[in-house]
Structure formats: C-alpha cells, structure tokens
Design a protein around this motif. Structure first.
Motif, PDB file in Angstrom:
ATOM      1  N   ALA A  96       0.931  -1.238   0.115  1.00 26.84           N
ATOM      2  CA  ALA A  96      -0.025   0.023   0.065  1.00 26.84           C
ATOM      3  C   ALA A  96       0.929   1.200  -0.089  1.00 26.84           C
ATOM      4  CB  ALA A  96      -0.938   0.146   1.320  1.00 26.84           C
ATOM      5  N   ILE A  97       0.555   2.253  -0.759  1.00 22.14           N
ATOM      6  CA  ILE A  97       1.138   3.639  -0.522  1.00 22.14           C
ATOM      7  C   ILE A  97       0.849   4.050   0.751  1.00 22.14           C
ATOM      8  CG2 ILE A  97       0.866   4.006  -3.030  1.00 22.14           C
ATOM      9  CD1 ILE A  97      -1.778   5.793  -2.304  1.00 22.14           C
ATOM     10  N   PRO A  98       1.864   4.910   1.382  1.00 23.34           N
ATOM     11  CA  PRO A  98       1.785   5.436   2.617  1.00 23.34           C
ATOM     12  C   PRO A  98       0.560   6.181   3.027  1.00 23.34           C
ATOM     13  CG  PRO A  98       4.083   6.008   1.591  1.00 23.34           C
ATOM     14  CD  PRO A  98       3.279   5.188   0.755  1.00 23.34           C
ATOM     15  N   THR A  99      -0.078   6.905   2.148  1.00 22.38           N
ATOM     16  CA  THR A  99      -1.068   7.619   2.511  1.00 22.38           C
ATOM     17  C   THR A  99      -2.579   6.579   2.627  1.00 22.38           C
ATOM     18  OG1 THR A  99      -1.743   8.189   0.205  1.00 22.38           O
ATOM     19  CG2 THR A  99      -0.649   9.750   1.506  1.00 22.38           C
ATOM     20  N   LEU A 101      -2.146   3.493   4.151  1.00 26.22           N
ATOM     21  CA  LEU A 101      -1.910   2.470   4.987  1.00 26.22           C
ATOM     22  C   LEU A 101      -2.846   2.545   6.039  1.00 26.22           C
ATOM     23  CD1 LEU A 101       2.001   2.554   5.238  1.00 26.22           C
ATOM     24  CD2 LEU A 101       0.644   0.633   4.554  1.00 26.22           C
ATOM     25  N   SER A 124       4.768  -1.292   2.942  1.00 26.89           N
ATOM     26  CA  SER A 124       4.533   0.116   2.669  1.00 26.89           C
ATOM     27  C   SER A 124       5.504   0.368   1.393  1.00 26.89           C
ATOM     28  CB  SER A 124       4.808   1.180   3.769  1.00 26.89           C
ATOM     29  OG  SER A 124       4.901   2.318   3.437  1.00 26.89           O
ATOM     30  N   ARG A 125       4.821   0.971   0.429  1.00 28.11           N
ATOM     31  CA  ARG A 125       5.639   1.068  -0.781  1.00 28.11           C
ATOM     32  C   ARG A 125       5.328   2.105  -1.591  1.00 28.11           C
ATOM     33  NH1 ARG A 125       8.420  -1.878   1.548  1.00 28.11           N
ATOM     34  NH2 ARG A 125       9.261  -4.064   0.954  1.00 28.11           N
ATOM     35  N   ASN A 126       6.089   2.633  -2.553  1.00 29.42           N
ATOM     36  CA  ASN A 126       5.527   3.834  -3.183  1.00 29.42           C
ATOM     37  C   ASN A 126       4.517   3.346  -4.328  1.00 29.42           C
ATOM     38  OD1 ASN A 126       7.144   3.218  -5.815  1.00 29.42           O
ATOM     39  ND2 ASN A 126       8.826   4.654  -4.766  1.00 29.42           N
ATOM     40  N   THR A 144      -3.485   1.969  -3.991  1.00 34.88           N
ATOM     41  CA  THR A 144      -2.604   2.867  -4.711  1.00 34.88           C
ATOM     42  C   THR A 144      -3.706   3.634  -5.590  1.00 34.88           C
ATOM     43  OG1 THR A 144      -0.953   3.136  -5.851  1.00 34.88           O
ATOM     44  CG2 THR A 144      -2.252   1.337  -6.855  1.00 34.88           C
ATOM     45  N   ASP A 221       9.628   9.175   4.145  1.00 33.44           N
ATOM     46  CA  ASP A 221       8.767   8.276   3.441  1.00 33.44           C
ATOM     47  C   ASP A 221       7.786   7.746   4.345  1.00 33.44           C
ATOM     48  OD1 ASP A 221      10.339   6.787   5.137  1.00 33.44           O
ATOM     49  OD2 ASP A 221      11.104   5.389   3.432  1.00 33.44           O
ATOM     50  N   SER A 222       7.517   8.163   5.686  1.00 37.31           N
ATOM     51  CA  SER A 222       6.648   7.631   6.636  1.00 37.31           C
ATOM     52  C   SER A 222       5.662   8.539   6.885  1.00 37.31           C
ATOM     53  CB  SER A 222       7.532   7.222   7.894  1.00 37.31           C
ATOM     54  OG  SER A 222       6.827   7.090   9.236  1.00 37.31           O
TER      55      SER A 222
END
Length: 319
Positions: A96-99, A101, A124-126, A144, A221-222
């Motif tokens: 999942a993209i961070p936003t 999660l 967590s990935r872009n 995403t 990135d967190s």
C-alpha cells in the motif's frame, strides 16, 4: 518447467543471477543451467549475458510475460484446490502507498472476521513499487492511486476519493480557518513525503499551479514521522482527509479543507488481471466492493477501532 519459470521471474525481480538464485533457494549454476535449458527448448536467447545480468532479449520479455501468467495460474489452481479441502485459508500479501496504510485495516479486519484462517503481510511502498511487486507476483494485491499514473494490466476496485487537508496547529495564523487555498498552503513551512511518493508529486503540482514555491522543511517516507511532527503543534503538513481521521487529531491540531482548487484522486484496490482470481484474492475483491459504497459516501465503517480512537483522543489531551 514451473521451477524454471519461477527462476525467470526471480531474475526479472532481482536483476542479478546470484541474488535470484538465493531467492529461489538454489545455487547460481543451477539457476543458470535451468535458464539455458529454457533457451535450448525455445531455440532462442532469453537473457543478455555479460559479466553480469544485462536484461532480457525481446523473446525473453515474452517468455517472462508468459511465466508470470503460468506461475500465477498454477498458484491459483493450488490455492483453489486447497480451499476446497480446508476452506479459505492461507496468507495474503498487500502493498500500500503510505497515504492508504491507515485504511488497510478497514479492509483486512472484516475480511479476517469472515475468514479467520487467513493471515496478512502489509508492506509500505510507493505507487510504482506497488505495481512492480504485483507484476512480479511478490504481492497479491495493492492499495494505490487509480487515476494519476498508468496502472498497466491490473483489475481495480475504486474505494474512495482522496481529499486533501492542511494539518496545522490551532494556534497558527491559519489555525482558526474553515478552509485555505493552495496558494496559502504554499506559504506555510511544510513537512511532506519524499519526492518518490506520488502523493508528494500531486501536492507539488498543486502548489506550483497556485504559484507557490515547494521547499519542505522536513521530508520522510513515513506518514507516522510526518504526523508526529505535526502533533507537536510546530509543524504543518498536507494529508488526505480520511487518513487524518484514522490517525486521530488532537486539541492542538486541526485538519483544514484546501480549496481553489478542490482536488480529489481515486484510491483503490489493485489485483492481477487474471481470470479466475485465487480464492483468497477473489474474497478480498468482494470485501472491497462491499466497502466501496460506504467509503465513497464519505464515512468510515464502524469497527472496534472506535473505542481505541476514543482512548487515543483522551491520551492526546493529557500530553
């Protein structure tokens, strides 16, 4: 044959013969010999070789494409037969993209309530990495953006629209406002996600369109790092509205609507473009379709997390 195709997929993922062999649990000569056997059987070169891996030939790219399909279908077959014997059980890997999660639990919690023998791994990935992991069969599903960059060959289930809020101290000059413009946001020292994140690229684009210069005072990135700084009351950030609601606001931090323009981007579940899907993923898609009307309506499903949120807000006030 399936083992050889697994080797091809691992090589595409690792881009290194030794690392691919290690990932497959075999020696490098074993992996190289298996790929050579595939080349002999097809009568073409599949891999450009030198002192190191140099990529696939055009024929190798086509074999890789077929390998992903065949290996994916083989795994689906084994899982379906296993489900007939034992019921729905196994492991689901989600990137999942961070936003997004903070929204994963809204999907996994009701799923596991129905299928208690299923476990999960959440990464967590872009957005680019989410699609790459899905293509290489390293994850089973992703969360995403659906409408901002090419997705490739996947099936999608739109879940909700990401709306943006300025998270800022209630004591700041903008802290009492009901809404702010992107031009005003551009004048506030911001902490944002790193440039490799699609959310950062979206925010940068909106700020530039408003004539603002993008120069964050902190990058990470967190989302947790960003939110922790915002909670001090001395930092500001731009986050999706639903994420801010899941994380929970304190008395000293407000989430203010950003207008002029009001922008949304679609977030959803992505799964391999395969028919049939594995039983585990088919059930995940069904759960996502049940949630979509609730999330798109602007509400979060009621779950046990409500009690935790209340406790969290109480704790926040005591800090």
């Amino acid at each position: 044959m399936i083992d050889k195709l697994e080797f091809i997929i691992a090589l595409a993922r690792e881009r290194h013969f030794g690392h691919a062999a290690e990932a497959c649990g075999v020696s490098q000569p074993t992996l190289s010999a298996a790929i050579k056997q595939l080349e002999d059987s097809f009568g073409v070169l599949l891999v450009h070789r030198g002192s190191r891996f140099q990529g696939f030939t055009p024929e190798g790219e086509r074999v890789l494409d077929w390998a992903r399909r065949i290996v994916g279908d083989t795994r689906a077959m084994h899982q379906e037969i296993d489900a007939l014997k034992r019921g729905l059980a196994g492991h689901i890997r989600i990137a999942a993209i961070p936003t997004a999660l903070g929204m994963v639990a809204i999907l996994t919690t009701p799923y596991r309530a129905k299928h208690p023998d299923v476990s999960f791994s959440i990464l967590s990935r872009n957005s680019i990495e989410v699609l790459g992991l899905l293509e290489n069969l390293e994850v089973d599903a992703g969360l995403t953006y659906l409408d901002n960059e090419p997705l490739g060959r996947v099936q999608t289930v739109p879940l909700y629209n990401e709306e943006y809020r300025l998270l800022i101290s209630s004591d700041s000059p903008l802290g009492k406002r009901d809404s702010v413009t992107w031009a005003e946001v551009g004048k506030v020292p911001l902490c944002l996600l790193t440039p490799d994140m699609q959310n950062r690229r979206i925010i940068e684009s909106l700020l530039r369109q408003a004539g603002a210069h993008v120069a964050p005072t902190l990058e990470s990135d967190s989302i947790i790092v960003l939110f922790a700084h915002v909670r001090t009351g001395r930092w500001a950030s731009v986050m999706p509205a639903k994420l801010a609601a899941v994380l929970g606001l304190t008395d000293t931090v407000r989430a203010i609507s950003i207008v002029e323009p009001e922008v949304t981007h679609s977030i959803g579940l992505v799964v391999p473009h395969r028919n049939p899907l594995t039983p585990l993923i088919n059930a995940l898609v069904s759960e996502a379709r049940l949630l979509a009307p609730i999330l798109s309506g602007g509400d979060l499903p009621s779950m046990p997390m409500g009690k935790r949120d209340k406790k969290s807000r109480s704790t926040d006030r005591s800090l």
